[in-house]
Scaffold this motif. Structure first.
Motif, PDB file in Angstrom:
ATOM      1  N   VAL A 149       0.837  -1.110  -0.007  1.00  0.00           N
ATOM      2  CA  VAL A 149       0.064  -0.030  -0.218  1.00  0.00           C
ATOM      3  C   VAL A 149       0.887   1.170  -0.168  1.00  0.00           C
ATOM      4  O   VAL A 149       1.919   1.060   0.747  1.00  0.00           O
ATOM      5  CB  VAL A 149      -0.959   0.070   1.220  1.00  0.00           C
ATOM      6  N   VAL A 150       0.580   2.233  -0.808  1.00  0.00           N
ATOM      7  CA  VAL A 150       1.347   3.639  -0.952  1.00  0.00           C
ATOM      8  C   VAL A 150       0.440   4.574  -0.449  1.00  0.00           C
ATOM      9  O   VAL A 150      -0.741   4.834  -0.882  1.00  0.00           O
ATOM     10  CB  VAL A 150       1.801   3.672  -2.263  1.00  0.00           C
ATOM     11  N   ARG A 151       0.839   5.403   0.388  1.00  0.00           N
ATOM     12  CA  ARG A 151       0.180   6.605   0.842  1.00  0.00           C
ATOM     13  C   ARG A 151       1.164   7.773   0.786  1.00  0.00           C
ATOM     14  O   ARG A 151       2.155   7.915   1.040  1.00  0.00           O
ATOM     15  CB  ARG A 151      -0.574   6.458   2.610  1.00  0.00           C
ATOM     16  N   GLN A 152       0.441   8.988   0.429  1.00  0.00           N
ATOM     17  CA  GLN A 152       1.251  10.224   0.297  1.00  0.00           C
ATOM     18  C   GLN A 152       0.623  11.203   0.912  1.00  0.00           C
ATOM     19  O   GLN A 152      -0.804  11.587   0.416  1.00  0.00           O
ATOM     20  CB  GLN A 152       1.738  10.462  -1.322  1.00  0.00           C
ATOM     21  N   MET A 153       1.209  12.202   1.577  1.00  0.00           N
ATOM     22  CA  MET A 153       0.593  13.264   2.303  1.00  0.00           C
ATOM     23  C   MET A 153       1.841  14.467   2.158  1.00  0.00           C
ATOM     24  O   MET A 153       2.850  14.252   2.862  1.00  0.00           O
ATOM     25  CB  MET A 153       0.342  13.086   3.884  1.00  0.00           C
ATOM     26  N   GLY A 154       1.529  15.302   1.192  1.00  0.00           N
ATOM     27  CA  GLY A 154       2.453  16.369   0.980  1.00  0.00           C
ATOM     28  C   GLY A 154       3.820  15.739   0.086  1.00  0.00           C
ATOM     29  O   GLY A 154       3.698  15.089  -0.729  1.00  0.00           O
ATOM     30  N   THR A 155       4.732  15.988   0.812  1.00  0.00           N
ATOM     31  CA  THR A 155       6.110  15.410  -0.009  1.00  0.00           C
ATOM     32  C   THR A 155       6.348  14.152   0.639  1.00  0.00           C
ATOM     33  O   THR A 155       7.507  13.476   0.104  1.00  0.00           O
ATOM     34  CB  THR A 155       7.327  16.426   0.289  1.00  0.00           C
ATOM     35  N   THR A 156       5.794  13.718   1.600  1.00  0.00           N
ATOM     36  CA  THR A 156       6.040  12.276   2.353  1.00  0.00           C
ATOM     37  C   THR A 156       5.381  11.084   1.692  1.00  0.00           C
ATOM     38  O   THR A 156       3.977  11.255   1.591  1.00  0.00           O
ATOM     39  CB  THR A 156       5.846  12.507   3.762  1.00  0.00           C
ATOM     40  N   GLN A 157       6.133  10.184   1.367  1.00  0.00           N
ATOM     41  CA  GLN A 157       5.180   8.914   0.631  1.00  0.00           C
ATOM     42  C   GLN A 157       5.590   7.701   1.623  1.00  0.00           C
ATOM     43  O   GLN A 157       6.888   7.481   1.906  1.00  0.00           O
ATOM     44  CB  GLN A 157       5.886   8.690  -0.823  1.00  0.00           C
ATOM     45  N   ILE A 158       4.711   7.032   2.191  1.00  0.00           N
ATOM     46  CA  ILE A 158       4.905   6.071   3.031  1.00  0.00           C
ATOM     47  C   ILE A 158       4.412   4.330   2.307  1.00  0.00           C
ATOM     48  O   ILE A 158       3.073   4.579   1.586  1.00  0.00           O
ATOM     49  CB  ILE A 158       4.126   6.107   4.258  1.00  0.00           C
ATOM     50  N   THR A 159       5.329   3.628   2.151  1.00  0.00           N
ATOM     51  CA  THR A 159       4.808   2.311   1.613  1.00  0.00           C
ATOM     52  C   THR A 159       4.956   1.269   2.775  1.00  0.00           C
ATOM     53  O   THR A 159       5.826   1.175   3.350  1.00  0.00           O
ATOM     54  CB  THR A 159       5.535   2.117   0.315  1.00  0.00           C
ATOM     55  N   ILE A 160       3.962   0.502   2.471  1.00  0.00           N
ATOM     56  CA  ILE A 160       3.878  -0.788   3.582  1.00  0.00           C
ATOM     57  C   ILE A 160       3.912  -2.096   2.678  1.00  0.00           C
ATOM     58  O   ILE A 160       2.904  -2.141   1.648  1.00  0.00           O
ATOM     59  CB  ILE A 160       3.068  -1.036   4.456  1.00  0.00           C
ATOM     60  N   HIS A 161       4.765  -2.908   2.980  1.00  0.00           N
ATOM     61  CA  HIS A 161       4.943  -4.072   1.873  1.00  0.00           C
ATOM     62  C   HIS A 161       4.975  -5.482   2.822  1.00  0.00           C
ATOM     63  O   HIS A 161       5.732  -5.306   3.754  1.00  0.00           O
ATOM     64  CB  HIS A 161       6.250  -4.224   0.835  1.00  0.00           C
ATOM     65  N   SER A 162       4.173  -6.616   2.483  1.00  0.00           N
ATOM     66  CA  SER A 162       4.230  -7.581   3.338  1.00  0.00           C
ATOM     67  C   SER A 162       4.237  -8.682   2.475  1.00  0.00           C
ATOM     68  O   SER A 162       3.448  -8.911   1.608  1.00  0.00           O
ATOM     69  CB  SER A 162       3.054  -7.611   4.466  1.00  0.00           C
ATOM     70  N   LEU A 163       5.327  -9.788   2.641  1.00  0.00           N
ATOM     71  CA  LEU A 163       5.329 -10.931   1.688  1.00  0.00           C
ATOM     72  C   LEU A 163       4.151 -11.997   2.047  1.00  0.00           C
ATOM     73  O   LEU A 163       3.979 -12.855   1.365  1.00  0.00           O
ATOM     74  CB  LEU A 163       6.726 -11.591   2.027  1.00  0.00           C
ATOM     75  N   LYS A 164       3.632 -11.895   3.344  1.00  0.00           N
ATOM     76  CA  LYS A 164       2.581 -12.895   3.820  1.00  0.00           C
ATOM     77  C   LYS A 164       1.373 -12.043   3.671  1.00  0.00           C
ATOM     78  O   LYS A 164       0.016 -12.835   4.034  1.00  0.00           O
ATOM     79  CB  LYS A 164       2.747 -13.123   5.388  1.00  0.00           C
ATOM     80  N   GLY A 165       1.409 -11.110   2.758  1.00  0.00           N
ATOM     81  CA  GLY A 165       0.000 -10.284   2.632  1.00  0.00           C
ATOM     82  C   GLY A 165      -0.225  -9.179   3.600  1.00  0.00           C
ATOM     83  O   GLY A 165       0.363  -9.257   4.547  1.00  0.00           O
ATOM     84  N   LEU A 166      -1.096  -8.195   3.199  1.00  0.00           N
ATOM     85  CA  LEU A 166      -1.064  -7.033   4.004  1.00  0.00           C
ATOM     86  C   LEU A 166      -2.184  -7.462   5.270  1.00  0.00           C
ATOM     87  O   LEU A 166      -2.922  -7.816   5.240  1.00  0.00           O
ATOM     88  CB  LEU A 166      -1.620  -5.846   3.260  1.00  0.00           C
ATOM     89  N   PRO A 167      -1.734  -6.789   6.410  1.00  0.00           N
ATOM     90  CA  PRO A 167      -2.491  -6.919   7.586  1.00  0.00           C
ATOM     91  C   PRO A 167      -3.813  -5.811   7.358  1.00  0.00           C
ATOM     92  O   PRO A 167      -3.598  -5.109   6.596  1.00  0.00           O
ATOM     93  CB  PRO A 167      -1.670  -6.405   8.644  1.00  0.00           C
ATOM     94  N   TYR A 168      -4.789  -6.396   7.816  1.00  0.00           N
ATOM     95  CA  TYR A 168      -6.175  -5.591   7.630  1.00  0.00           C
ATOM     96  C   TYR A 168      -7.145  -6.047   8.705  1.00  0.00           C
ATOM     97  O   TYR A 168      -7.040  -6.918   9.232  1.00  0.00           O
ATOM     98  CB  TYR A 168      -6.837  -6.305   6.183  1.00  0.00           C
ATOM     99  N   GLY A 169      -8.086  -4.924   8.738  1.00  0.00           N
ATOM    100  CA  GLY A 169      -9.082  -5.027   9.585  1.00  0.00           C
ATOM    101  C   GLY A 169      -8.542  -4.518  11.083  1.00  0.00           C
ATOM    102  O   GLY A 169      -7.730  -3.479  11.274  1.00  0.00           O
ATOM    103  N   LYS A 170      -9.674  -4.635  12.055  1.00  0.00           N
ATOM    104  CA  LYS A 170      -9.180  -4.034  13.538  1.00  0.00           C
ATOM    105  C   LYS A 170      -7.970  -4.720  14.202  1.00  0.00           C
ATOM    106  O   LYS A 170      -7.262  -4.024  14.865  1.00  0.00           O
ATOM    107  CB  LYS A 170     -10.586  -4.430  14.351  1.00  0.00           C
TER     108      LYS A 170
END
Length: 295
Positions: free
Chosen positions: A46-67
Motif C-alpha cells: 500500500v502506498v500513501r502520500q501526504m505532501g512530500t512524504t510517501q509511505i509504503t508498507i509491503h508484506s510478503l505474507k499479505g497486508l495486515p487488514y481490519g481491526k
C-alpha cells in the motif's frame, strides 16, 4: 469486538494527572496515514502520500487488514514506550502473554479468543504473521535531484505460541522482538492516544480517523481543510472515484465521524459540502501528561 462504550465521553482539556494508566497508549507518526487495508486485499503493498512524504508498507505474507492489526500495533508501540528505559535489547522484546487469551487481555479485548475454522484465534494468528513480515518505507519527495528515505522492518524476530484451547498456557511466554530501526522510531516520535477510545471503536476506519485527528491536534494551529477527494485518497483509496463511489464514501465517512465523536465530543471535525475541516484544539490525550510520561 462489540462497541459497549458509546456513552463514554472524553474531556480533552481534563487534568490527566488522574487519567487511567490502562487507557494511556501510543502510536507513531508512520502509522497515522491509514496504512493497513480495511478488508483482505490481493495486493502485497500500500502506498500513501501526504505532501512530500510517501509511505509504503509491503508484506510478503499479505497486508495486515481490519481491526486486529491496529490493536496489535497499538499494544506493541505502547509497550515499547513503557520499556524505553530498559536496556535496548530487553526493551525491544515485547511480551505477548502465556496464552492467546492472555494476549487478548493485554490488548484489552473483553471477548475470549476462539479456535475453530472461523474463530478469531485463526484470524489473529494470520494478522500476526502479516505484521511480522511487513516493511515500511518512508520517502521524502523533495526534488528531481535528490532521493531521501528510510526503510523500517517492524519485527526482527518472534516466538508465538498458539493452542486450539486459547486458555492453554505454555512454559515460555510468547514474545515479539521489534527491529532496532522501528523501536528507535517509536521512542523518538511517540504520539499519545486514548486506548479506551481506540478499543471501543467498532470499525477500522473509525480507528484510523481517530488516530489521525488526535495526532494532528498536537501540531495544529489553524483549521486544516481537506477536500472530499483528499479524504477519500487517505481513508478509502480502494473506493471507485466515480459519482456513485464518492456518494457512498461520503455517507460511510459521516457515519465514521459520528462514531468517533460519540466517544470524543471535542474532536472538532466539521463536515462541509467540499470536504472536512479539522479545527485546532486539545488532542484526546493532553500533551502535558504526554510529556510527563516521556521524561
Amino acid at each position: 469486538m462489540k462497541n459497549t462504550s458509546k456513552n463514554i465521553t472524553r474531556n480533552a482539556t481534563q487534568d490527566l494527572d488522574s487519567f487511567n494508566e490502562d487507557e494511556l497508549g501510543y502510536t507513531t507518526r508512520v502509522l497515522i496515514q491509514a496504512l493497513f487495508p480495511y478488508r483482505r486485499s490481493d495486493h502485497d503493498k500500500v502506498v500513501r502520500q501526504m505532501g512530500t512524504t510517501q509511505i509504503t508498507i509491503h508484506s510478503l505474507k499479505g497486508l495486515p487488514y481490519g481491526k486486529y492489526p491496529r490493536l496489535i500495533m497499538a499494544y506493541l508501540i505502547t509497550e515499547a514506550v513503557k520499556r524505553k528505559n530498559l536496556p535496548t535489547d530487553e526493551a525491544r522484546k515485547i511480551p505477548m502473554g502465556s496464552s492467546m487469551n492472555d494476549f487478548m487481555r493485554k490488548m484489552g479485548l473483553a471477548s475470549r479468543s476462539t479456535g475453530g475454522r472461523n474463530g478469531n484465534l485463526k484470524n489473529i494468528r494470520d494478522q500476526m504473521r502479516r505484521i511480522a513480515s511487513s516493511t515500511i518505507t518512508v520517502e521524502q519527495l523533495l526534488d528531481k535531484n535528490r532521493d531521501l528515505g528510510t526503510k523500517l522492518d517492524i519485527v526482527k524476530s518472534w516466538d508465538l505460541w498458539y493452542h486450539h484451547n486459547p486458555e492453554q498456557g505454555c512454559l515460555d511466554e510468547s514474545y515479539i522482538i521489534l527491529s532496532e530501526e522501528f523501536f528507535q522510531e517509536i521512542i523518538a516520535h511517540p504520539i499519545p492516544i486514548d486506548l479506551g477510545i481506540l478499543k471501543s471503536l467498532s470499525k477500522p476506519r473509525s480507528m484510523d480517523v481517530y488516530i489521525w485527528a488526535t495526532a494532528r491536534k498536537y501540531v495544529l494551529k489553524y483549521p486544516l481543510s481537506l477536500t472530499w477527494a483528499q479524504v477519500q485518497r487517505q481513508f478509502a483509496p480502494e473506493t471507485p472515484h466515480t459519482a456513485e463511489g464518492r456518494k457512498s464514501f461520503k455517507q460511510k465517512f459521516r457515519a465514521t465521524i459520528a462514531e468517533v465523536q460519540a466517544l470524543w465530543p471535542e474532536m472538532g471535525l466539521e463536515v462541509t459540502s467540499e470536504g472536512i475541516v479539522l479545527h485546532p484544539g486539545q488532542p484526546s490525550i493532553s500533551s502535558r501528561r504526554h510529556y510527563k510520561e516521556l521524561r
